[in-house]
Design an enzyme around this catalytic site. Structure first.
Site, PDB file in Angstrom:
ATOM      1  N   ILE A   1      -6.299   9.274  -0.518  1.00  0.00           N
ATOM      2  CA  ILE A   1      -6.497   9.017   0.905  1.00  0.00           C
ATOM      3  C   ILE A   1      -5.531   7.911   1.318  1.00  0.00           C
ATOM      4  O   ILE A   1      -5.058   7.157   0.458  1.00  0.00           O
ATOM      5  CB  ILE A   1      -7.943   8.607   1.230  1.00  0.00           C
ATOM      6  CG1 ILE A   1      -8.205   8.563   2.738  1.00  0.00           C
ATOM      7  CG2 ILE A   1      -8.248   7.271   0.596  1.00  0.00           C
ATOM      8  CD1 ILE A   1      -8.163   9.887   3.427  1.00  0.00           C
TER       9      ILE A   1
ATOM     10  N   HIS B   1       0.826  -1.204   0.000  1.00  0.00           N
ATOM     11  CA  HIS B   1       0.000   0.000   0.000  1.00  0.00           C
ATOM     12  C   HIS B   1       0.867   1.265   0.000  1.00  0.00           C
ATOM     13  O   HIS B   1       0.847   2.040  -0.956  1.00  0.00           O
ATOM     14  CB  HIS B   1      -0.936  -0.021   1.208  1.00  0.00           C
ATOM     15  CG  HIS B   1      -1.825   1.175   1.297  1.00  0.00           C
ATOM     16  ND1 HIS B   1      -2.380   1.612   2.477  1.00  0.00           N
ATOM     17  CD2 HIS B   1      -2.262   2.053   0.359  1.00  0.00           C
ATOM     18  CE1 HIS B   1      -3.121   2.679   2.253  1.00  0.00           C
ATOM     19  NE2 HIS B   1      -3.062   2.975   0.977  1.00  0.00           N
TER      20      HIS B   1
ATOM     21  N   HIS C   1       1.644   4.842  -2.948  1.00  0.00           N
ATOM     22  CA  HIS C   1       1.868   6.218  -2.489  1.00  0.00           C
ATOM     23  C   HIS C   1       3.282   6.711  -2.799  1.00  0.00           C
ATOM     24  O   HIS C   1       3.471   7.728  -3.493  1.00  0.00           O
ATOM     25  CB  HIS C   1       1.637   6.296  -0.974  1.00  0.00           C
ATOM     26  CG  HIS C   1       0.208   6.269  -0.567  1.00  0.00           C
ATOM     27  ND1 HIS C   1      -0.505   7.399  -0.238  1.00  0.00           N
ATOM     28  CD2 HIS C   1      -0.659   5.231  -0.425  1.00  0.00           C
ATOM     29  CE1 HIS C   1      -1.737   7.065   0.081  1.00  0.00           C
ATOM     30  NE2 HIS C   1      -1.863   5.748  -0.010  1.00  0.00           N
TER      31      HIS C   1
ATOM     32  N   HIS D   1      -4.408   1.050  -6.097  1.00  0.00           N
ATOM     33  CA  HIS D   1      -4.556   1.682  -4.791  1.00  0.00           C
ATOM     34  C   HIS D   1      -5.939   1.413  -4.208  1.00  0.00           C
ATOM     35  O   HIS D   1      -6.075   1.143  -3.003  1.00  0.00           O
ATOM     36  CB  HIS D   1      -4.322   3.189  -4.888  1.00  0.00           C
ATOM     37  CG  HIS D   1      -4.511   3.892  -3.574  1.00  0.00           C
ATOM     38  ND1 HIS D   1      -5.672   4.578  -3.268  1.00  0.00           N
ATOM     39  CD2 HIS D   1      -3.726   3.970  -2.478  1.00  0.00           C
ATOM     40  CE1 HIS D   1      -5.576   5.063  -2.043  1.00  0.00           C
ATOM     41  NE2 HIS D   1      -4.411   4.719  -1.541  1.00  0.00           N
TER      42      HIS D   1
ATOM     43  N   ASN E   1      -6.724  -0.240  -0.537  1.00  0.00           N
ATOM     44  CA  ASN E   1      -7.045   0.767   0.475  1.00  0.00           C
ATOM     45  C   ASN E   1      -8.461   0.697   1.022  1.00  0.00           C
ATOM     46  O   ASN E   1      -8.674   0.708   2.228  1.00  0.00           O
ATOM     47  CB  ASN E   1      -6.801   2.172  -0.084  1.00  0.00           C
ATOM     48  CG  ASN E   1      -7.046   3.249   0.950  1.00  0.00           C
ATOM     49  OD1 ASN E   1      -6.255   3.447   1.868  1.00  0.00           O
ATOM     50  ND2 ASN E   1      -8.173   3.942   0.836  1.00  0.00           N
TER      51      ASN E   1
END
Length: 918
Positions: free
Chosen positions: A918, A576, A581, A768, A772
């Protein structure tokens, strides 16, 4: 100030400031107040923009005629004048505090005395005499005061420019904000006397006061241009804008800046607080890591290489337009408040009691969802009496203190206890990207045997023989029936440090799974390993197999919990955080620094970069920092960053991050040109892969169609200096520590470009989303997926007393091995926030609000992409109703919706936003 006196005062100022007849250099101005009163779209989210259409007012023909009156006859040398009108859509804040309201009134007063917003059109043409871009002369918005009291989220202001008839097409517009505060400019539309029709400028940017930023802001029209095709009038502006965005690499960044630059992760620790808060710098030759956005903050007092921190509630720098917009910020702040309230009582109790409070029973965990945090958890009443605020908080915030029931409990409360559900989550859970085909038995470690002992696993064929339906291990491997979750090498080098932490115990785990005739998986062996006591000595390990009695059943449950804890850490830190990110940030920084907003590839990537720098900055501030949420709630604790960096150094490869390549790398698919996506899955009912390939294919087709519009051959790719600069800087600066790796894809052909862009859009959107938005729905019930463990398995040889306690009360032993109340509630509160879609979410395949491009071919290609995404969603819905797909349909089985593209706001366990937001 009342609107009428304001208008009278403004009119007087206008009369006093009117230029003498025939005076040049000042544009006429339309002051007819008009407000876009169109209602906001209602639906699953509020749209960001309102399309402003600049219509020629009734006064324009008269004004234009007046402008022509003094012009010489045809052939006299002076061109005729043409009137152009600009409509600017400005988005207002929905909520203003007293300070902001006063500043707004002050700006209205300043506006009346000439400190206003000034605009200037820039033509795509060069003036034949001056050899400079043709300009309109300034026009100032002078009706700001009158519209101060207009209600609504959006206000449209108008201005008029008198330009020569040979002015050509407006290609850019400059904006100088001489007010005291910034404003958010959504769009500008210019029309009037233009053979090309209205010209759209999609701005979506904060315009700073000239007191903050002395240079004018430049906005380009929505017409895409490759660098070599840039009109002469825009070339200098194009280069200057990029230079301004890059900055000079020095100075402390202000929150109002728009500068994109690179730095290492040297701000995760806080050595000034003490030794326990020192963390290694991630990035550099010693610990390779991607780069992050530079803030320029001064070093700490005790370590000149560590950057000083900005703690909540103070904001950490990101370029101004990367910050959350108001709707997003409101949703995120509400989630933070909810998280604070959820953890407030356990945190207070922890400060006044030395005891680590464990759940006293599974029904106490259930009470978190039923009764909230007045904690029917067996906590002594006298603890609450020491916290006088708690009762009031409980009474006034009952809803805020109660957790929503996670989806994992909604259909079958006890499903998490079953082996088939444990295995199902490896292909349809929060972390479906680690399962791999077993091709070597016993499994072999790649760690140095001189330090970590024999590389071979302790699992034997005898351990699994009765679970293979009569097959040998070799036969099962040949038939692609055996798969593995292997976290051995990820954790083993760090276990001594992890297990030295109070209240933290972990193994390095391997789990072997068997593919049944029904197409489902079942775990058949779990290996739990610890480091050798001395380098090179045998490695302590346990092998557990499915239970045959009460004692082995509880031991098997504990072993599965340790596997889930390993899995949770790898999911959060590697798959993740790192692989979406952190990996995306250098690509985003380089895109802003090297590609103009006019560049067609920038336009393609723009929606997939939204909010990522802001959420990453917030992660550095609160989540991945020393003693942050990740360290507090997950097994790796203070070595979290090092585990993430080890994967980056040893395993991450951009060329294998696309979905088909990743599936083939893990051995769960083989290349097969006869299949729709070019690969054949070896686990046919693999919901993440099945649905992911639908979206991957839609993204790839869209990107290939888009790239073909601008790059017909390899030469156009290779000669595009901005495109090549973007990719080169991403690799050589943003990923500088691994820049010499041979696997970086070339960027030489349209195919190369389409492949790179497809991977980036996949990572930012679908990948993602899959990792997530299921965190709370599928992981919010801690016994199903504990983020950390506090006890090793009971061992009569290591601790006879502990083993006796386990035999006497295995239920209590299991709960005491789980996270305590504080860790569990803190974890649940944070993943609840992280799993939430905000009201302004932008989803994959949705129509874009403003005219984002003037290229009709690109608009048509995007419409086809949107249709492909809708078809994918319909296919996903059908699959979730197909009882033959047992990993997503059946009694008590949750449907797999994490890759269903659309979603309403909130925690929904579905929805694929365009970007990592997020």
């Amino acid at each position: 100030m009342a609107a009428a006196p304001c208008r009278e005062f403004t009119a007087a100022l206008r009369r006093a400031a009117s230029p003498a007849p025939g005076r040049r250099g000042t544009s006429a101005l339309c002051l007819a107040p008009f407000h876009d009163g169109a209602p906001r779209q209602q639906g699953r989210r509020q749209r960001r923009g309102v399309k402003a259409v600049a219509a020629i007012s009734e006064d324009l023909p008269r004004l234009a005629a007046k402008g022509k009156k003094g012009a010489p006859p045809e052939g006299g040398g002076r061109p005729e004048k043409v009137l152009m009108r600009a409509a600017l859509t400005v988005r207002r804040k929905q909520k203003e505090d007293l300070k902001e309201a006063l500043a707004g009134h002050l700006d209205a007063l300043w506006d009346m005395v000439g400190q206003n917003v000034a605009l200037e059109l820039i033509s795509t043409k060069i003036h034949p005499g001056t050899k400079k871009p043709m300009q309109s002369g300034q026009a100032s918005i002078k009706d700001w005061c009158q519209k101060r009291g207009v209600k609504g989220d959006h206000v449209v202001y108008t201005a008029e420019f008198m330009v020569d008839s040979d002015f050509g097409e407006p290609g850019a517009i400059t904006v100088a904000n001489r007010h005291h505060r910034e404003f958010f400019l959504e769009s500008i539309v210019v029309e009037g006397g233009l053979p090309c029709g209205p010209v759209h400028f999609a701005c979506n940017s904060w315009v700073q006061s000239t007191m903050e930023l002395q240079t004018k802001r430049v906005f380009f029209s929505n017409k895409p241009y490759l660098p070599s095709e840039t009109p002469p009038g825009l070339r200098e502006l194009r280069d200057k804008e990029l230079k301004d965005l890059r900055g000079d690499g020095t100075g402390v960044r202000k929150l109002s800046d728009r500068i994109y630059d690179y730095a290492t992760y040297n701000d995760l620790g806080n050595p000034d607080r003490g030794k326990e808060f020192i963390r290694p710098i991630l990035g550099g030759e010693k610990i390779p890591y991607p780069r992050r956005c530079r803030t320029g903050r001064p070093p700490t007092d005790t370590n000149m290489l560590a950057e000083s921190r900005v703690e909540k509630p103070h904001r950490i720098y990101v370029p101004r337009d990367e910050a959350f917009e108001e709707l997003k910020q409101g949703a995120f702040s509400a989630g933070r408040l909810r998280a604070v309230l959820h953890t407030l009582i356990p945190s207070m109790i922890a400060t006044i009691s030395a005891d680590t409070h464990s759940f006293q029973g599974f029904h106490h965990v259930d009470n978190l969802y039923k009764e909230g945090l007045r904690l029917k958890l067996g906590l002594q009443e006298h603890l609450f009496q020491k916290i006088p605020l708690v009762q009031k908080i409980q009474e006034s915030s009952e809803g805020m203190l109660r957790y929503d029931t996670p989806s994992i409990l909604s259909r079958d409360k006890f499903a998490w206890l079953r082996d088939d559900e444990f295995a199902r989550q490896t292909v349809a859970g929060i972390n479906p990207v680690n399962i791999a085909r077993l091709t070597v038995f016993p499994p072999v470690s790649k760690l140095d045997p001189a330090i970590y002992g024999s590389p071979e696993s302790s699992i034997t064929e005898a351990d699994m023989a009765c679970q293979l339906n009569g097959l040998t291990v070799q036969q099962a491997m040949d038939e692609a029936k055996l798969f593995i979750l292997d976290y051995h090498d990820v954790y083993l080098p760090f276990l001594d440090r992890i297990n030295a932490i109070e209240g933290r115990k972990a193994y390095a785990t391997r789990t072997i799974l068997f593919l049944t005739q029904a197409g489902t998986l079942k775990p058949i062996a779990i290996e739990l390993s610890l480091p050798p006591s001395q380098p090179g000595e045998p490695r302590p390990s346990k092998v557990l197999t499915p239970p045959c009695d009460a004692t082995t059943n509880w031991l098997w449950m504990l072993a599965k919990a340790h596997v889930s804890s390993n899995d949770a850490g790898v999911h959060q830190l590697v798959n993740h955080w790192l692989r979406t990110h952190a990996i995306m940030e250098p690509f985003i920084l380089a895109a802003h620094r090297r590609m103009s907003a006019m560049h067609p590839i920038y336009k393609l990537l723009h929606p997939h970069m939204r909010y990522t720098l802001e959420i990453n900055a917030l992660a550095r501030q609160s989540l991945i920092s020393a003693d942050g949420v990740i360290e507090s709630c997950f097994t790796p604790g203070p070595v979290s960053g090092e585990i993430s960096a080890a994967y980056y150094r040893n395993h991450w490869r951009f060329d294998l991050e696309g979905l088909p390549s990743d599936l083939v790398r893990r051995g769960v698919a083989v290349e097969d040109a006869s299949q729709p996506h070019g690969i054949r899955l070896l686990i046919e009912d693999y919901p993440y892969a099945n649905d992911g390939l639908l979206l991957w294919s839609a993204i790839r087709s869209w990107v290939e169609s888009y790239v073909q519009l601008y790059y017909p051959d390899a030469g156009t790719v290779q000669s595009d200096e901005e495109l090549q600069g973007w990719y080169h800087e991403t690799v050589h600066v943003g990923h500088a520590d691994i820049r010499h790796a041979s696997w970086w894809p070339a960027l030489s052909t349209p195919g190369d470009l389409a492949s790179i862009l497809t991977t980036l859009i996949w990572l930012a959107s679908a990948q993602h989303a899959a990792l997530n938005f299921g965190q709370y729905p599928l992981g919010g019930y801690v016994p199903n997926r504990p983020p950390l463990m506090r006890r090793l398995l009971p061992d009569p040889e290591r601790n006879a007393g502990e083993y006796a306690a386990f035999l006497a009360d295995p239920h209590r032993f299991f709960l005491n091995a789980m996270p305590g109340v504080l860790e569990a509630t803190k974890f649940m509160a944070v993943v609840d926030t992280l799993s939430t879609h905000s009201p302004d979410e932008e989803y994959l395949g949705e129509g874009r609000d403003e005219p984002w491009t003037a290229d009709a071919g690109a608009v048509a290609a995007h419409a086809m992409f949107a249709a492909d995404v809708r078809r994918a969603e319909e296919t996903i819905e059908r699959r979730n109703a197909d009882q033959g797909r047992k990993n997503r349909c059946g009694a008590g089985v949750l449907p797999y919706e994490l890759l269903a593209p659309s979603s309403p706001p909130g925690v929904t366990c579905r929805g694929v936003p365009n970007s990592i937001s997020i």
